[in-house]
Design a protein around this motif. Structure first.
Motif, PDB file in Angstrom:
ATOM      1  N   HIS A 157       0.951  -1.309   0.087  1.00 47.83           N
ATOM      2  CA  HIS A 157       0.017   0.148   0.117  1.00 47.83           C
ATOM      3  C   HIS A 157       0.770   1.183  -0.111  1.00 47.83           C
ATOM      4  CE1 HIS A 157       1.187  -0.860   4.155  1.00 47.83           C
ATOM      5  NE2 HIS A 157       0.842   0.546   4.611  1.00 47.83           N
ATOM      6  N   LEU A 158       2.110   1.217   0.322  1.00 44.50           N
ATOM      7  CA  LEU A 158       3.115   2.153   0.319  1.00 44.50           C
ATOM      8  C   LEU A 158       3.964   2.605  -1.146  1.00 44.50           C
ATOM      9  CD1 LEU A 158       4.841   1.458   3.432  1.00 44.50           C
ATOM     10  CD2 LEU A 158       2.804   3.021   3.243  1.00 44.50           C
ATOM     11  N   LEU A 159       3.491   1.586  -2.016  1.00 43.56           N
ATOM     12  CA  LEU A 159       4.390   1.639  -3.325  1.00 43.56           C
ATOM     13  C   LEU A 159       3.637   3.056  -4.050  1.00 43.56           C
ATOM     14  CD1 LEU A 159       4.647  -1.937  -4.168  1.00 43.56           C
ATOM     15  CD2 LEU A 159       6.382  -0.694  -3.722  1.00 43.56           C
ATOM     16  N   ARG A 160       4.794   3.518  -4.576  1.00 43.91           N
ATOM     17  CA  ARG A 160       4.391   4.496  -5.607  1.00 43.91           C
ATOM     18  C   ARG A 160       4.951   4.318  -6.978  1.00 43.91           C
ATOM     19  NH1 ARG A 160       8.553   6.286  -2.314  1.00 43.91           N
ATOM     20  NH2 ARG A 160      10.413   7.265  -3.327  1.00 43.91           N
ATOM     21  N   PRO A 161       4.539   4.662  -8.112  1.00 40.18           N
ATOM     22  CA  PRO A 161       4.929   4.435  -9.418  1.00 40.18           C
ATOM     23  C   PRO A 161       6.175   5.014  -9.607  1.00 40.18           C
ATOM     24  CG  PRO A 161       3.230   5.861  -9.518  1.00 40.18           C
ATOM     25  CD  PRO A 161       3.111   5.457  -8.156  1.00 40.18           C
TER      26      PRO A 161
END
Length: 218
Positions: A15-19
């Motif tokens: 849920h913390l991943l960013r592109p």
């Protein structure tokens, strides 16, 4: 056997991943970054660190990753071709359904790494350190483990074809689950490995040759 996450939503940090956007850069720190579907060709990311990152459907071609660090990374459905990653560090990493072809990873360190349904071809792991590594249902073809140190490494369901252990040092290396042992160097380098009775019979001609024994029936 270490468990592997089946999908990106299972990751504790999912849920913390960013592109990610843009090229890879040397000495860059990538923290909770999602590399999704991109193609990175002939880029230099030597010394970069990847912490809690995910790679999905990514293609790396000719990328330089010398002394890069991969900590708690998750790689799925990706292709790494002619990647130069010597002296890289991998810890708590998982690679699923990924192709590694022509990868140079000599002198690297792999700790608590799971490779599942992967294809490895012409991978150089000479002098590498592998501890608590699992190759599950993988195809390993033309792999060089010469002078490497393998501790608590297993190959359940995997096919080993032209895999060279050479002067490797093995400790608690479990080959019993491998469906095929294609070892062009024969028993050389297998001291410290565990094999099954069936595998022993299959390797008997190579053991006899190494010992200078002629097996001949009247």
């Amino acid at each position: 056997m270490p468990s592997a996450y089946e999908q990106i939503s299972d990751l504790p940090y999912g849920h913390l991943l960013r592109p990610h956007a843009g090229p890879l850069r040397k000495d860059e720190r990538y923290d909770t970054v999602h590399f999704d579907g991109g193609s990175y060709q002939d880029q230099a990311a030597n010394g970069a660190s990847f912490l809690e990152c995910a790679f999905t459907g990514v293609e790396l071609g000719g990328v330089k990753l010398r002394q890069a660090r991969f900590n708690e990374v998750w790689v799925q459905g990706s292709r790494w071709v002619a990647v130069a990653a010597p002296e890289s560090e991998w810890q708590d990493a998982q690679l699923l359904g990924t192709v590694l072809a022509g990868v140079s990873a000599y002198g690297s360190a792999l700790r608590r790494v799971v490779l599942r349904h992967c294809k490895l071809e012409s991978v150089n792991l000479r002098g590498a350190l592998l501890r608590d590594v699992v190759f599950e249902d993988c195809l390993l073809r033309d792999i060089d483990f010469g002078d490497a140190k393998l501790t608590e490494v297993s190959f359940p369901g995997s096919t080993l074809d032209e895999v060279r252990f050479g002067t490797a040092q093995l400790r608690q290396v479990d080959l019993r689950g491998a469906v095929r042992l294609g070892l062009p160097d024969g028993p050389q380098g297998l001291r410290g490995a565990v094999i099954s009775t069936t595998q022993l019979f299959e390797l008997a001609p190579q053991f006899a040759h190494a010992l200078g024994i002629t097996v001949q029936d009247r």
